[in-house]
Motif scaffolding. Structure first.
Motif, PDB file in Angstrom:
ATOM      1  N   ALA A   1      13.427   4.025   1.886  1.00 59.86           N
ATOM      2  CA  ALA A   1      13.513   2.660   2.447  1.00 59.86           C
ATOM      3  C   ALA A   1      12.662   2.503   3.696  1.00 59.86           C
ATOM      4  O   ALA A   1      13.099   1.939   4.696  1.00 59.86           O
ATOM      5  CB  ALA A   1      14.972   2.294   2.703  1.00 59.86           C
ATOM      6  N   VAL A   2      11.422   3.003   3.658  1.00 62.77           N
ATOM      7  CA  VAL A   2      10.531   2.925   4.815  1.00 62.77           C
ATOM      8  C   VAL A   2       9.488   1.820   4.701  1.00 62.77           C
ATOM      9  O   VAL A   2       8.863   1.458   5.697  1.00 62.77           O
ATOM     10  CB  VAL A   2       9.826   4.277   5.066  1.00 62.77           C
ATOM     11  CG1 VAL A   2      10.823   5.341   5.491  1.00 62.77           C
ATOM     12  CG2 VAL A   2       9.046   4.732   3.847  1.00 62.77           C
ATOM     13  N   ILE A   3       9.287   1.284   3.516  1.00 66.39           N
ATOM     14  CA  ILE A   3       8.298   0.226   3.322  1.00 66.39           C
ATOM     15  C   ILE A   3       8.901  -1.095   3.791  1.00 66.39           C
ATOM     16  O   ILE A   3       9.994  -1.454   3.375  1.00 66.39           O
ATOM     17  CB  ILE A   3       7.881   0.125   1.838  1.00 66.39           C
ATOM     18  CG1 ILE A   3       7.277   1.444   1.355  1.00 66.39           C
ATOM     19  CG2 ILE A   3       6.886  -1.018   1.635  1.00 66.39           C
ATOM     20  CD1 ILE A   3       7.018   1.502  -0.135  1.00 66.39           C
ATOM     21  N   PRO A   4       8.188  -1.815   4.661  1.00 63.99           N
ATOM     22  CA  PRO A   4       8.693  -3.124   5.079  1.00 63.99           C
ATOM     23  C   PRO A   4       8.958  -3.998   3.856  1.00 63.99           C
ATOM     24  O   PRO A   4       8.185  -4.005   2.900  1.00 63.99           O
ATOM     25  CB  PRO A   4       7.553  -3.700   5.922  1.00 63.99           C
ATOM     26  CG  PRO A   4       6.813  -2.495   6.411  1.00 63.99           C
ATOM     27  CD  PRO A   4       6.914  -1.496   5.300  1.00 63.99           C
ATOM     28  N   LYS A   5      10.074  -4.712   3.878  1.00 68.20           N
ATOM     29  CA  LYS A   5      10.469  -5.456   2.693  1.00 68.20           C
ATOM     30  C   LYS A   5      11.004  -6.839   3.060  1.00 68.20           C
ATOM     31  O   LYS A   5      11.925  -6.962   3.860  1.00 68.20           O
ATOM     32  CB  LYS A   5      11.549  -4.674   1.943  1.00 68.20           C
ATOM     33  CG  LYS A   5      11.906  -5.220   0.585  1.00 68.20           C
ATOM     34  CD  LYS A   5      12.851  -4.253  -0.108  1.00 68.20           C
ATOM     35  CE  LYS A   5      13.066  -4.608  -1.551  1.00 68.20           C
ATOM     36  NZ  LYS A   5      13.905  -3.617  -2.220  1.00 68.20           N
ATOM     37  N   GLU A   6      10.379  -7.834   2.466  1.00 69.88           N
ATOM     38  CA  GLU A   6      10.903  -9.192   2.561  1.00 69.88           C
ATOM     39  C   GLU A   6      11.227  -9.654   1.147  1.00 69.88           C
ATOM     40  O   GLU A   6      12.372  -9.856   0.801  1.00 69.88           O
ATOM     41  CB  GLU A   6       9.889 -10.122   3.222  1.00 69.88           C
ATOM     42  CG  GLU A   6      10.438 -11.505   3.462  1.00 69.88           C
ATOM     43  CD  GLU A   6       9.499 -12.354   4.287  1.00 69.88           C
ATOM     44  OE1 GLU A   6       9.445 -13.561   4.016  1.00 69.88           O
ATOM     45  OE2 GLU A   6       8.822 -11.825   5.181  1.00 69.88           O
ATOM     46  N   THR A   7      10.194  -9.745   0.303  1.00 67.89           N
ATOM     47  CA  THR A   7      10.417 -10.141  -1.093  1.00 67.89           C
ATOM     48  C   THR A   7      10.432  -8.938  -2.024  1.00 67.89           C
ATOM     49  O   THR A   7      10.844  -9.055  -3.166  1.00 67.89           O
ATOM     50  CB  THR A   7       9.304 -11.095  -1.569  1.00 67.89           C
ATOM     51  OG1 THR A   7       8.057 -10.379  -1.578  1.00 67.89           O
ATOM     52  CG2 THR A   7       9.207 -12.321  -0.672  1.00 67.89           C
ATOM     53  N   GLY A   8       9.926  -7.795  -1.552  1.00 68.45           N
ATOM     54  CA  GLY A   8       9.830  -6.594  -2.375  1.00 68.45           C
ATOM     55  C   GLY A   8       8.473  -6.420  -3.022  1.00 68.45           C
ATOM     56  O   GLY A   8       8.219  -5.403  -3.656  1.00 68.45           O
ATOM     57  N   GLU A   9       7.584  -7.388  -2.859  1.00 72.95           N
ATOM     58  CA  GLU A   9       6.262  -7.319  -3.491  1.00 72.95           C
ATOM     59  C   GLU A   9       5.443  -6.138  -2.975  1.00 72.95           C
ATOM     60  O   GLU A   9       4.782  -5.455  -3.747  1.00 72.95           O
ATOM     61  CB  GLU A   9       5.501  -8.622  -3.298  1.00 72.95           C
ATOM     62  CG  GLU A   9       4.185  -8.681  -4.037  1.00 72.95           C
ATOM     63  CD  GLU A   9       4.315  -8.449  -5.541  1.00 72.95           C
ATOM     64  OE1 GLU A   9       3.396  -7.846  -6.117  1.00 72.95           O
ATOM     65  OE2 GLU A   9       5.325  -8.854  -6.136  1.00 72.95           O
ATOM     66  N   LEU A  10       5.486  -5.891  -1.675  1.00 73.59           N
ATOM     67  CA  LEU A  10       4.727  -4.772  -1.122  1.00 73.59           C
ATOM     68  C   LEU A  10       5.207  -3.449  -1.714  1.00 73.59           C
ATOM     69  O   LEU A  10       4.415  -2.615  -2.134  1.00 73.59           O
ATOM     70  CB  LEU A  10       4.849  -4.740   0.407  1.00 73.59           C
ATOM     71  CG  LEU A  10       4.120  -3.598   1.118  1.00 73.59           C
ATOM     72  CD1 LEU A  10       2.636  -3.602   0.800  1.00 73.59           C
ATOM     73  CD2 LEU A  10       4.350  -3.687   2.616  1.00 73.59           C
ATOM     74  N   GLU A  11       6.496  -3.273  -1.785  1.00 72.07           N
ATOM     75  CA  GLU A  11       7.064  -2.049  -2.362  1.00 72.07           C
ATOM     76  C   GLU A  11       6.677  -1.916  -3.835  1.00 72.07           C
ATOM     77  O   GLU A  11       6.270  -0.844  -4.290  1.00 72.07           O
ATOM     78  CB  GLU A  11       8.579  -2.084  -2.196  1.00 72.07           C
ATOM     79  CG  GLU A  11       9.258  -0.769  -2.463  1.00 72.07           C
ATOM     80  CD  GLU A  11      10.724  -0.842  -2.112  1.00 72.07           C
ATOM     81  OE1 GLU A  11      11.089  -0.364  -1.025  1.00 72.07           O
ATOM     82  OE2 GLU A  11      11.498  -1.388  -2.923  1.00 72.07           O
ATOM     83  N   ARG A  12       6.777  -2.993  -4.576  1.00 70.81           N
ATOM     84  CA  ARG A  12       6.425  -2.968  -6.008  1.00 70.81           C
ATOM     85  C   ARG A  12       4.938  -2.737  -6.237  1.00 70.81           C
ATOM     86  O   ARG A  12       4.539  -2.233  -7.290  1.00 70.81           O
ATOM     87  CB  ARG A  12       6.843  -4.278  -6.687  1.00 70.81           C
ATOM     88  CG  ARG A  12       8.316  -4.390  -6.984  1.00 70.81           C
ATOM     89  CD  ARG A  12       8.628  -5.601  -7.868  1.00 70.81           C
ATOM     90  NE  ARG A  12       8.273  -6.869  -7.237  1.00 70.81           N
ATOM     91  CZ  ARG A  12       9.047  -7.550  -6.386  1.00 70.81           C
ATOM     92  NH1 ARG A  12      10.219  -7.069  -6.048  1.00 70.81           N
ATOM     93  NH2 ARG A  12       8.636  -8.688  -5.874  1.00 70.81           N
ATOM     94  N   SER A  13       4.117  -3.101  -5.275  1.00 69.02           N
ATOM     95  CA  SER A  13       2.668  -3.000  -5.467  1.00 69.02           C
ATOM     96  C   SER A  13       2.132  -1.575  -5.287  1.00 69.02           C
ATOM     97  O   SER A  13       0.986  -1.307  -5.604  1.00 69.02           O
ATOM     98  CB  SER A  13       1.951  -3.939  -4.499  1.00 69.02           C
ATOM     99  OG  SER A  13       2.046  -3.459  -3.171  1.00 69.02           O
ATOM    100  N   HIS A  14       2.941  -0.661  -4.809  1.00 67.92           N
ATOM    101  CA  HIS A  14       2.515   0.731  -4.675  1.00 67.92           C
ATOM    102  C   HIS A  14       2.395   1.350  -6.068  1.00 67.92           C
ATOM    103  O   HIS A  14       3.229   1.112  -6.932  1.00 67.92           O
ATOM    104  CB  HIS A  14       3.542   1.529  -3.865  1.00 67.92           C
ATOM    105  CG  HIS A  14       3.464   1.293  -2.389  1.00 67.92           C
ATOM    106  ND1 HIS A  14       3.654   0.072  -1.820  1.00 67.92           N
ATOM    107  CD2 HIS A  14       3.213   2.157  -1.376  1.00 67.92           C
ATOM    108  CE1 HIS A  14       3.530   0.181  -0.515  1.00 67.92           C
ATOM    109  NE2 HIS A  14       3.264   1.432  -0.223  1.00 67.92           N
ATOM    110  N   PHE A  15       1.355   2.149  -6.253  1.00 69.12           N
ATOM    111  CA  PHE A  15       1.194   2.833  -7.534  1.00 69.12           C
ATOM    112  C   PHE A  15       0.449   4.144  -7.343  1.00 69.12           C
ATOM    113  O   PHE A  15      -0.191   4.366  -6.319  1.00 69.12           O
ATOM    114  CB  PHE A  15       0.484   1.943  -8.550  1.00 69.12           C
ATOM    115  CG  PHE A  15      -0.962   1.633  -8.204  1.00 69.12           C
ATOM    116  CD1 PHE A  15      -1.997   2.395  -8.722  1.00 69.12           C
ATOM    117  CD2 PHE A  15      -1.268   0.571  -7.357  1.00 69.12           C
ATOM    118  CE1 PHE A  15      -3.320   2.111  -8.398  1.00 69.12           C
ATOM    119  CE2 PHE A  15      -2.585   0.279  -7.027  1.00 69.12           C
ATOM    120  CZ  PHE A  15      -3.613   1.048  -7.547  1.00 69.12           C
TER     121      PHE A  15
END
Length: 130
Positions: free
Chosen positions: A40-54
């Motif tokens: 839970a270290v990725i900044p999260k508002e909508t979750g798009e940034l977290e989902r965009s990691h690959f």
């Protein structure tokens, strides 16, 4: 008096190790990405940034795998990553921070990467590595 040495390489076993290395590298990158998200270290508002990691395996044959943060659809990823001084909201990801991958690159999570790769490599080498 000279010493004579005869070396025979087992090409089949060498190829198994090369394949095991590539697959272990890919699996390790996947495990690291999972750990980053679970931490839970990725900044999260909508979750798009977290989902965009690959995981990028385009250079796997050269022994390189990468975790890409943000891709082309999230131009804010770079800004958030390089500015740890921002006041990140903690209601969705309690440990949200900038430079969220630094622990894996320079800090205590380096050992996680080494241990994970070692485990996968041993498993995939089918007894060639003990």
């Amino acid at each position: 008096m000279g010493v004579k040495v005869n070396i025979k390489l087992n090409k089949a076993n060498i190829n198994k190790l090369i394949e095991a290395h590539s697959k272990a590298l890919e699996m390790t990158a996947d495990a690291v990405l999972s750990d980053i998200k679970a931490s839970a270290v990725i900044p999260k508002e909508t979750g798009e940034l977290e989902r965009s990691h690959f995981v990028d395996t385009s250079q796997l044959k050269d022994g390189i795998s990468r975790i890409i943060a943000g891709g082309g659809d999230t131009p804010y990823a770079r800004r958030l990553y390089w500015h740890p001084e921002y006041n990140f909201r903690k209601d969705k990801n309690a440990n949200a921070q900038g430079k969220w991958m630094d622990d894996y690159l320079y800090g205590e999570k380096q050992q996680f990467i080494k241990d994970t790769y070692s485990t996968f490599f041993k498993q995939l080498s089918k007894g060639l590595i003990k």
